[in-house]
Design a protein around this motif. Sequence first.
Motif, PDB file in Angstrom:
ATOM      1  N   SER B  17       0.795  -1.232   0.000  1.00  0.00           N
ATOM      2  CA  SER B  17       0.000   0.000   0.000  1.00  0.00           C
ATOM      3  C   SER B  17       0.828   1.284   0.000  1.00  0.00           C
ATOM      4  O   SER B  17       0.303   2.357  -0.221  1.00  0.00           O
ATOM      5  N   HIS B  18       2.134   1.157   0.218  1.00  0.00           N
ATOM      6  CA  HIS B  18       2.970   2.348   0.337  1.00  0.00           C
ATOM      7  C   HIS B  18       2.967   3.172  -0.956  1.00  0.00           C
ATOM      8  O   HIS B  18       2.771   4.400  -0.927  1.00  0.00           O
ATOM      9  N   SER B  21      -0.390   4.835  -1.550  1.00  0.00           N
ATOM     10  CA  SER B  21      -0.541   5.973  -0.652  1.00  0.00           C
ATOM     11  C   SER B  21       0.226   7.180  -1.171  1.00  0.00           C
ATOM     12  O   SER B  21      -0.276   8.308  -1.184  1.00  0.00           O
ATOM     13  N   GLU B  25      -1.318  10.811  -2.612  1.00  0.00           N
ATOM     14  CA  GLU B  25      -0.869  12.001  -1.893  1.00  0.00           C
ATOM     15  C   GLU B  25      -0.181  13.007  -2.815  1.00  0.00           C
ATOM     16  O   GLU B  25      -0.320  14.213  -2.653  1.00  0.00           O
ATOM     17  N   LEU B  54      -6.384   4.332   4.548  1.00  0.00           N
ATOM     18  CA  LEU B  54      -5.888   5.260   3.524  1.00  0.00           C
ATOM     19  C   LEU B  54      -6.981   6.243   3.100  1.00  0.00           C
ATOM     20  O   LEU B  54      -6.723   7.435   2.929  1.00  0.00           O
ATOM     21  N   GLU B  57      -7.221   8.954   5.522  1.00  0.00           N
ATOM     22  CA  GLU B  57      -6.079   9.873   5.384  1.00  0.00           C
ATOM     23  C   GLU B  57      -6.315  10.822   4.209  1.00  0.00           C
ATOM     24  O   GLU B  57      -6.073  12.025   4.303  1.00  0.00           O
TER      25      GLU B  57
END
Lengths: 246, 360
Positions: B17-18, B21, B25, B54, B57
């Motif tokens: 998921s990094h 994300s 962003e 996420l 966020e």
Amino acid sequence: MEPIITVSEISTYYGQRRVLENLSMEVLPGEIMVILGTSGCGKTTLLKNMIGLLEYQTGRIELLGSELSTLDDSRKSELLTRVGVLFQNGALLNSLTILENLSIPIEQHTKLHPSIIKDVVLQKLELVGLAGSADLYPNQLSGGMRKRAALARAIALDPEILFADEPGAGLDPVTARQLDLLLLTLQKYLNMTIVVVSHELASIQRIAGRISFLSESRLLFSGPLNEALRQGEPAMDEFFSSHKEK
Amino acid sequence: MAERRYFLPEQITISSSHSLSREVEQILVHDRACTDLVIDGKNLIRAGSILSVLQDEWKVLAAKKKINLLFDNYPAEILAFLSHFEKKAGPSSPAAGRTGFFEDYGERMNQTLASLGQITIFLSNVYYWSFKAFFIRKTRRKGEIVRQSVLIGLNAIPIIALIAFLIGLILALQSAAQLRQFGANIFVADLVAIAMVSEMGPLITAVMVAGRSGSAIAAEIATMVVSEEIDALEVMGIDPIPYLIVPRIYAMILVVPLLTVLANVLGIFGGLVIGLTYLDLNVAPFMNEVLSVLRLKEIGIAMLKSFSFASIIVLTASYLGLQARGGSEEVGRATTATVVVSIFLIIVIDSIIGLLFYFG
């Protein structure tokens, strides 16, 4: 349906003492498989064999399509991110808070920002009913809460398989029941395959999709619980009837 | 005014998921033209609970950047799955109110006073039982004093003997070069005897015993506390102070002065070795000088110091061991604290005794 765990004719020894002999079984995706039997029959040994904590001498175990014992360290570590383990005593690190305990696997296996890691941890704590306990230390929690915190750590990475060693051990019947319901919820929400080692019949009746019954190092039966009750196998009958007497 | 559409991948797991994300962003933070962002889930097959985190966020970030954020084309089963995590977790624990300087100071004073109270009660109990248990033997385990004496004293002989011998040797060696220039070789005996008996012998012995036996006592008692063995003793009607601590006090007070005498003798012997090999002295004059310079006062001070140091070590170790709470890490903390606090107190008491008797 392809099995998610395949155990083929494994034998395990502690020194000269044989603990498991030519044992074979399968676990299917999405099911709750309960491994049961009397104390000392090799349940925990089989669980440790499956997750690679204990070597077996002969046979083969395939976990998520790979044999753990043949993998190099990096591939083994990668595969283990898809597996969660709830140990009998929780095995939380006492010097760390619950938040820090749950952050360990996420920090180790992802590059997520610390604020996202914290959110993931809080989400998992809420899922196990421990919202508000993140900043506490394990010794500030009750036995049941410690087990739930350990469960939250086991599911921190959304594993495909969850192994639970005697989840109800040392808990009162109400807390043990709550923990069983939590396992059912997790299976439903997260579509997990769950392998539980237990000898508590009440718990087995609540959660088991299928059971594997071990006796004297061998697998006596693998299938649905109601079929097991009709088998007429003396060792199984003795086990179930002694629980009914309780 | 520009609408952006971001297509989610087929699978979203926490491990992968990094990058997802970061990509979203990037759009929310750096794409200045973007006014509407649509997260399109039409490719989604499987998603972990991380997607819910996420999304939360992204909502916060979009609100901050004044971008309209929409989630579109999510498969029904994914929506059903995410609905279980919709409720965002609240604060991890009730927010602690900010405390002012005086509150902090007061709280610290309160804790210090409470600790002083605990220490006073502990010492009162220890002194009471140390006296009483001398006459009532059944309060302690049979053979425990001998066992502890062997552990603290007999087993420590080799290391203390070696260290004391080397200290005596080094003292003599360092001073010999200076005294030789004045033809005062024989005074090496005076220097080594006074230094060893008044200062180095008791101090080195106490530091070694604090590191070796003080830490062991603290670790043993702390382990007993965290594994509820002390509670078990109490519910059996056995007071842990006479049962566990008094035998250690007797043993420590008995063996530390004896170890100090041994250290003094071997330290002087170390000086003698240098006197014989480096300063051309003979055994008889050296020993005559040693015996003439050592008065009863020096020997008495050495014994007083060793007795005080023994008490400090055993009381610190027992108190800190009994204060351990919680898990195994507390055992390590009690052990470390015992060594640090014991050595600190030993040096403080050594200085006080030194000052008191210097002018006497």
